[in-house]
Design an enzyme around this catalytic site. Structure first.
Site, PDB file in Angstrom:
ATOM      1  N   GLU A 148      -1.127   2.777  -2.357  1.00  0.00           N
ATOM      2  CA  GLU A 148      -1.885   3.231  -1.186  1.00  0.00           C
ATOM      3  C   GLU A 148      -2.980   2.229  -0.816  1.00  0.00           C
ATOM      4  OE1 GLU A 148      -3.042   7.182  -2.487  1.00  0.00           O
ATOM      5  OE2 GLU A 148      -1.283   8.070  -1.551  1.00  0.00           O
ATOM      6  N   GLU A 152       5.599  10.393  -2.400  1.00  0.00           N
ATOM      7  CA  GLU A 152       4.758  11.459  -2.939  1.00  0.00           C
ATOM      8  C   GLU A 152       4.865  12.665  -2.021  1.00  0.00           C
ATOM      9  OE1 GLU A 152       0.683  10.428  -3.681  1.00  0.00           O
ATOM     10  OE2 GLU A 152       1.177   8.754  -5.007  1.00  0.00           O
TER      11      GLU A 152
END
Length: 625
Positions: A174, A254
């Protein structure tokens, strides 16, 4: 020909491959179209004796892969000091996934987030106070390269193309949510991963499903994937991925089955129906999905991280996550709903789901006060104090986790209540204040910063500083701990400090205080103190949950194992998970509690056969209490 011989033949022919198919928008495995349905599990949050049970339950749920983070700070506690033994044996964990028939999506960082202390980065990086984390800062890259040269050679033989079960490897995590947006850093990582793992490994990135996050988090040569939870608009979320990767497999790295808990917040929950519906919708699109988390586990010891959302928000000890497998590894309604969805898209393994592990309510265990913390500094800080005109941070004295004690004296008489105050952001994260060994109250990060005190010149002023976990996510998380600024008495800075780094865990692991003589102590005194007790198991060592009736906040060890932080006054978590593997049969189990604010008059713990994760006993703020 046996299976090993066949693998060798396929290796020789170059037929063992996991690769991207841009023409048909899918993965290929050994040349055949392939889709993974995966779940996240963190070996660092699960005791090693439970690894097989959790992985088998994941396999029997219909998953064909697991996604695994490698926390750098879990394996390199000090520069150049590595630990891959016991619960930290990542190679044994990976070999177990292969034995059980699960593929692996590996996420070795170096940054992982995971709501883990400092996002997996070692706190010793902050010994160089001006380091720029997650960037091409030469100091950071040098540390990263040293680590990758230790870790990745352990990974390489386990890659799919080398006969192993690791089908893909994530680079960073991320990164598009981080302020630095340093493409040179990502290029450096890409080069290191390629050099150490080979040219065929499938490397990828994961970012939120927003164009801005994908702009800074992606790089040519790394396949871009996205993450989002149930309730998201699939067209928009996968459309964001398509904006960066026009062709190739759709991947949600995710898919959130639940969420984390913060101290002082509510226990997070996401309905099984909603999670199952979102999964079915993605699988119908042909997408590859990893469920985060499938089994959350526990932030033992000091490993829980924190977020900065207007204020500092530390993560609870439980990482239950409302996941399909509970904190204790038990199948939930959500697991069976997910399993039903998976069965509509691929065959389930034959056989029953392994049952919940047995739990036992060992009942009430009485404790007694052993000593006030201030009376055992010779044991807890054997090297003695560091003298400094002004306070030093944890990092400046090379203390990673836990606690540091700051001691000085009142410079003059203070006959009337006078403010003892910390500057803004000066206490990281909680300071327990004692004057003449009497507990005065708490100074808090983003909370109470002033206490009224009275006393005489020369009176002892002690402040015990607690690190509640370094930021694991946020714009800039160089999260220094301790007294970051000087304390003032009526606006006059205090000086001449003695600073004690406390090695509490080292003492407890060596048998203290159970092997030591009892200490005389102020029995009714509140403030930081140690309590001890023992209990025996009735011939079994089953998992259990411990409740803290009337206790305030602190840390629990059983048989030297640090089970983590308790804070029932703040909630929502009221019990700590105690794995049966920590307990002993046929001899006493030693309990040690460090209570920081004040124990009940007749202290005892209550061992239950079920957890209590959703009861908040005070207003919804982490500084409550």
């Amino acid at each position: 020909m046996g299976l090993p011989g066949l693998v060798l033949l396929l290796l020789a022919a170059g037929l063992l491959r996991a690769q991207l198919d841009y023409k048909h928008d899918c993965f290929r495995r050994d040349g055949v179209p392939f889709r993974y349905v995966s779940g996240s599990i963190h070996y660092a949050r699960v005791p090693r004796p439970a690894w097989r049970d959790r992985l088998l339950k994941m396999y029997m749920s219909g998953l064909n892969a697991v996604q695994v983070y490698v926390p750098w700070n879990y394996h390199e506690p000090l520069p150049g000091v590595y630990d891959f033994a016991g619960d930290r044996d990542v190679e044994a964990f990976l070999d177990l996934t292969a034995e059980l028939g699960l593929l692996v999506i590996l996420r070795p960082g170096p940054y992982i987030c995971a709501e883990w202390e400092m996002g997996g980065l070692p706190a010793w990086l902050l010994w160089q106070s001006d380091i720029v984390l997650r960037s091409s800062d030469p100091a950071f890259l040098a540390a990263v390269d040293s680590w990758l040269h230790v870790l990745l050679p352990k990974i390489k033989p386990r890659l799919y193309q080398n006969g192993g079960n690791i089908i893909s490897v994530q680079v960073e995590n991320e990164y598009g949510s981080y302020y630095a947006c340093d493409y040179n850093y990502l290029r450096h990582l890409l080069g290191s991963f390629r050099a150490l793992l080979g040219g065929e490994v499938l490397l990828f990135t994961t970012d939120g499903a927003q164009a801005e996050e994908l702009r800074c988090g992606t790089l040519q040569g790394l396949y871009a994937t996205v993450d989002f939870g149930p309730g998201s608009n699939l067209t928009e979320a996968f459309g964001a991925q398509r904006g960066v990767e026009p062709r190739g497999p759709l991947v949600n790295s995710e898919y959130y089955t639940g969420w984390l808990d913060y101290w002082g917040g509510a226990h997070a929950s996401t309905s099984a129906t909603q999670v199952a519906r979102g999964l079915a919708d993605m699988l119908r699109l042909g997408a590859n999905v990893n469920m985060y988390m499938f089994h959350g586990g526990t932030n033992f010891a000091y490993w829980s991280g924190a977020d900065l959302k207007a204020q500092y928000k530390p993560v609870t000890t439980s990482y239950d996550y409302d996941a399909p497998l509970s904190e204790a590894g038990d199948p939930t309604e959500k697991l069976f709903a997910i399993r039903t969805v998976i069965s509509q898209f691929q065959p389930l393994p034959v056989g029953p789901m392994p049952p919940a592990t047995p739990k036992y309510a060992y009942g009430r265990v009485d404790l007694r006060k052993y000593a006030d913390l201030l009376d055992v500094l010779d044991v807890l800080s054997p090297s003695g104090p560091i003298r400094s005109q002004f306070p030093l941070t944890f990092e400046a004295i090379k203390q990673t986790h836990g606690f540091v004690l700051y001691h000085t004296q009142l410079p003059h008489d203070v006959p009337a209540p006078t403010p003892l105050s910390a500057p803004p952001h000066g206490v990281c994260d909680r300071g327990y204040v004692m004057l003449q060994k009497e507990y005065q109250g708490t100074l808090e990060r983003d909370g109470q910063s002033t206490l009224p005190v009275t006393g005489r010149a020369g009176d002892a002023l002690d402040v015990l500083l607690e690190n509640m976990g370094r930021l694991s996510f946020g714009a800039n998380f160089s999260d220094f701990k301790g007294l970051l600024g000087n304390l003032s008495l009526d606006s006059s800075p205090l000086s001449n400090w003695l600073i004690y780094p406390l090695a509490i865990d080292a003492a407890i692991q060596q048998g203290w205080p159970h092997a030591a003589l009892p200490q005389p102590s102020g029995r009714g005194r509140s403030g930081p103190a140690f309590y001890t007790g023992t209990f025996e198991t009735p011939g079994i060592a089953w998992d259990t949950f411990v409740k803290f009736p009337g206790w305030s906040k602190g840390q629990l060890w059983i048989n030297g194992f640090n089970l983590g932080r308790y804070w029932p006054r703040c909630g929502p978590q009221q019990t700590l998970f105690v794995p049966g593997s920590v307990l002993r049969v046929g001899c006493p189990n030693n309990i040690t509690v460090l209570e920081l604010e004040g124990a009940p008059p007749s202290p005892f713990l209550l061992f239950l056969d079920q957890p209590l994760l959703n009861s908040t006993l005070s207003p919804s703020t982490w500084t409550a209490g």
